[in-house]
Design a protein around this motif. Structure first.
Motif, PDB file in Angstrom:
ATOM      1  N   MET A   1      80.196  19.031  12.061  1.00 44.80           N
ATOM      2  CA  MET A   1      79.908  17.684  12.579  1.00 44.80           C
ATOM      3  C   MET A   1      80.277  16.661  11.521  1.00 44.80           C
ATOM      4  O   MET A   1      80.043  16.861  10.333  1.00 44.80           O
ATOM      5  N   ARG A   2      80.886  15.550  11.982  1.00 43.83           N
ATOM      6  CA  ARG A   2      81.161  14.450  11.060  1.00 43.83           C
ATOM      7  C   ARG A   2      80.740  13.150  11.717  1.00 43.83           C
ATOM      8  O   ARG A   2      80.582  13.070  12.933  1.00 43.83           O
ATOM      9  N   ALA A   3      80.545  12.140  10.931  1.00 37.50           N
ATOM     10  CA  ALA A   3      80.107  10.849  11.441  1.00 37.50           C
ATOM     11  C   ALA A   3      81.280   9.893  11.512  1.00 37.50           C
ATOM     12  O   ALA A   3      82.112   9.844  10.605  1.00 37.50           O
ATOM     13  N   SER A   8      78.315  10.736  16.148  1.00 39.54           N
ATOM     14  CA  SER A   8      78.513  12.068  15.579  1.00 39.54           C
ATOM     15  C   SER A   8      79.653  12.742  16.349  1.00 39.54           C
ATOM     16  O   SER A   8      79.679  12.695  17.583  1.00 39.54           O
ATOM     17  N   ASP A  94      76.808   9.307  20.643  1.00 41.36           N
ATOM     18  CA  ASP A  94      76.008   8.295  19.958  1.00 41.36           C
ATOM     19  C   ASP A  94      74.715   8.076  20.743  1.00 41.36           C
ATOM     20  O   ASP A  94      74.356   8.887  21.600  1.00 41.36           O
ATOM     21  N   ALA A 149      74.478  17.455  16.268  1.00 39.40           N
ATOM     22  CA  ALA A 149      75.038  16.170  16.676  1.00 39.40           C
ATOM     23  C   ALA A 149      74.154  15.490  17.713  1.00 39.40           C
ATOM     24  O   ALA A 149      73.852  14.289  17.607  1.00 39.40           O
ATOM     25  N   GLN A 153      71.280  12.087  17.334  1.00 41.16           N
ATOM     26  CA  GLN A 153      71.393  10.860  18.120  1.00 41.16           C
ATOM     27  C   GLN A 153      70.246  10.705  19.114  1.00 41.16           C
ATOM     28  O   GLN A 153      70.264   9.820  19.963  1.00 41.16           O
TER      29      GLN A 153
END
Length: 246
Positions: A1-3, A8, A94, A149, A153
């Motif tokens: 997972m990355r932002a 996410s 999100d 993720a 959120q």
């Protein structure tokens, strides 16, 4: 997972792309070169498939045979990499919505319409508050990464289908099925390849073997059913599937 900003993102990452675009062509080229070297021997074995291809390679001079026998499988590897790249699922979530992107097409599902999110085998599943299926996307994405993720959120993540105990094995003529469900399930059962027909409140898939179904209520004062969800096997609590009875 990355932002990405406040969202996410879960996808296969750069490593997956490198594996596909470098690994598949190299694997194809290596396999093609090895088969070209032994093409004369393979051409003499009547049970080996593609006899014509091996006979052609065996009859060519060594350098053209090796070039052709290496290049074509490498191109095939590039084609597989292209298809694999197109089929990759990217999930961007999100606080207000999730975007499911695959093969150049994106689908947005609003947070307000989602009651449950979970992973069923290799599929990410989104249900509304009545249990109707809003989205089902199959992928190789890690369930742990998807969980991280969505929970980051504030989405309602579950470890398994919360309606699993409501599933019933399908038998034609079984009381309680929505109108028209027997005909649809019977047609799906006869089909030889998996298809899907999904609308809000209705999800039908076509798998060989026994089927499990779960009807989703409409709610309100009138009661009734909005549709049904159909699965090849009854989900279990650990996110896998139960072994079907004979």
């Amino acid at each position: 997972m990355r932002a990405e900003g406040h969202a996410s993102v879960v996808d296969g990452g750069v490593g997956e792309l490198v594996l596909m675009w470098a690994g598949f062509p190299l694997l194809g080229a290596g396999l093609g070169a090895a088969l070209t070297v032994v093409s004369g021997w393979l051409a003499d074995l009547p049970w080996v498939p593609f006899q014509g291809w091996f006979e052609l390679l065996a009859g060519l001079p060594e350098r053209p045979a090796l070039a052709g026998g290496t290049a074509l499988p490498a191109l095939a590897g590039l084609l597989v990499a292209y298809v694999g790249t197109r089929e990759r699922l990217t999930v961007t979530v999100d606080r207000t919505a999730v975007r499911l992107h695959r093969d150049g097409h994106a689908r947005d599902v609003a947070r307000a319409s989602v009651g449950t999110v979970f992973v069923d085998g290799r599929a990410l599943v989104l249900l509304d508050s009545d249990g109707a299926e809003l989205a089902r996307e199959k992928s190789d994405l890690s369930g742990d990464r998807l969980r991280a993720a969505f929970t980051a959120q504030g989405w309602p993540w579950q470890e398994a289908d919360p309606h699993r105990d409501a599933y019933r094995r399908w038998v034609e003529g079984l009381p309680g099925l929505p109108a028209g469900a027997d005909a649809l399930l019977r047609a799906r059962q006869r089909a030889s390849t998996r298809t899907a027909a999904t609308t809000r409140g209705t999800c039908a898939g076509n798998w060989p073997g026994s089927a499990w179904w779960y009807a989703t209520p409409t709610g309100g004062s009138t009661g009734g059913w909005s549709g049904f969800r159909f699965a090849r096997r009854k989900p279990v609590t650990d996110g896998s599937v139960a072994v079907e009875e004979p």
